[in-house]
Design a protein around this motif. Structure first.
Motif, PDB file in Angstrom:
ATOM      1  N   ASN A 102      42.836  45.108  43.360  1.00 50.20           N
ATOM      2  CA  ASN A 102      41.457  45.052  42.905  1.00 50.20           C
ATOM      3  C   ASN A 102      41.173  43.605  42.517  1.00 50.20           C
ATOM      4  O   ASN A 102      41.748  43.090  41.555  1.00 50.20           O
ATOM      5  N   THR A 103      40.325  42.937  43.271  1.00 51.11           N
ATOM      6  CA  THR A 103      40.052  41.525  43.016  1.00 51.11           C
ATOM      7  C   THR A 103      39.087  41.322  41.849  1.00 51.11           C
ATOM      8  O   THR A 103      38.862  40.202  41.428  1.00 51.11           O
ATOM      9  N   GLY A 104      38.546  42.412  41.346  1.00 55.02           N
ATOM     10  CA  GLY A 104      37.517  42.319  40.320  1.00 55.02           C
ATOM     11  C   GLY A 104      36.143  42.529  40.919  1.00 55.02           C
ATOM     12  O   GLY A 104      35.198  42.899  40.214  1.00 55.02           O
ATOM     13  N   TRP A 105      36.047  42.290  42.222  1.00 55.55           N
ATOM     14  CA  TRP A 105      34.816  42.523  42.948  1.00 55.55           C
ATOM     15  C   TRP A 105      34.915  43.781  43.804  1.00 55.55           C
ATOM     16  O   TRP A 105      33.942  44.516  43.960  1.00 55.55           O
TER      17      TRP A 105
END
Length: 123
Positions: A102-105
């Motif tokens: 999960n890249t945060g985006w």
């Protein structure tokens, strides 16, 4: 953020052995393939060994019978046992993993690389 940290390189005499390790950390949902590549001075980076999540292994012909790749899925770690080392094995070795994170985006699958570790085979 996912990081790969390598260890285990060094100087060894011809015929000697080394064991490389590469551990992944960060937000990791799943690790698909793991592998090792190397790059000698003046040459392109080449595949050394890979190990998909299914457990099969692939090696470049020049290391077959001498190198063994293995993985510890619980530790998100890949190893490369190198025996009967030759001067032509001298290179910077890089680990590679294909990781779902999960890249945060968004959640996606990406290729990550270690920082590289020098292996020098010389008498």
């Amino acid at each position: 953020q996912v990081q790969l940290v390598e260890s285990g390189g060094g100087l060894v005499q011809p015929g000697g052995s080394l064991r490389l390790s590469c551990a992944a950390s960060g937000t990791i949902f799943r690790v698909y393939s793991m592998g090792w590549y190397r790059q000698a001075p003046g040459k392109q980076r080449e595949l050394v060994a890979t190990m998909p999540s299914g457990g099969s292994t692939n090696y470049v012909d020049s290391v077959k019978g001498r190198f063994t790749i293995s993985r510890d899925n619980a530790k998100n770690t890949v190893y490369l046992q190198m025996n009967s080392l030759k001067p032509e094995d001298t290179a910077v070795y890089y680990c590679n993993m294909r990781i779902q994170t999960n890249t945060g985006w968004k959640i996606g699958t990406y290729d990550y690389w270690g920082q590289g570790t020098q292996v020098t085979v010389s008498s």
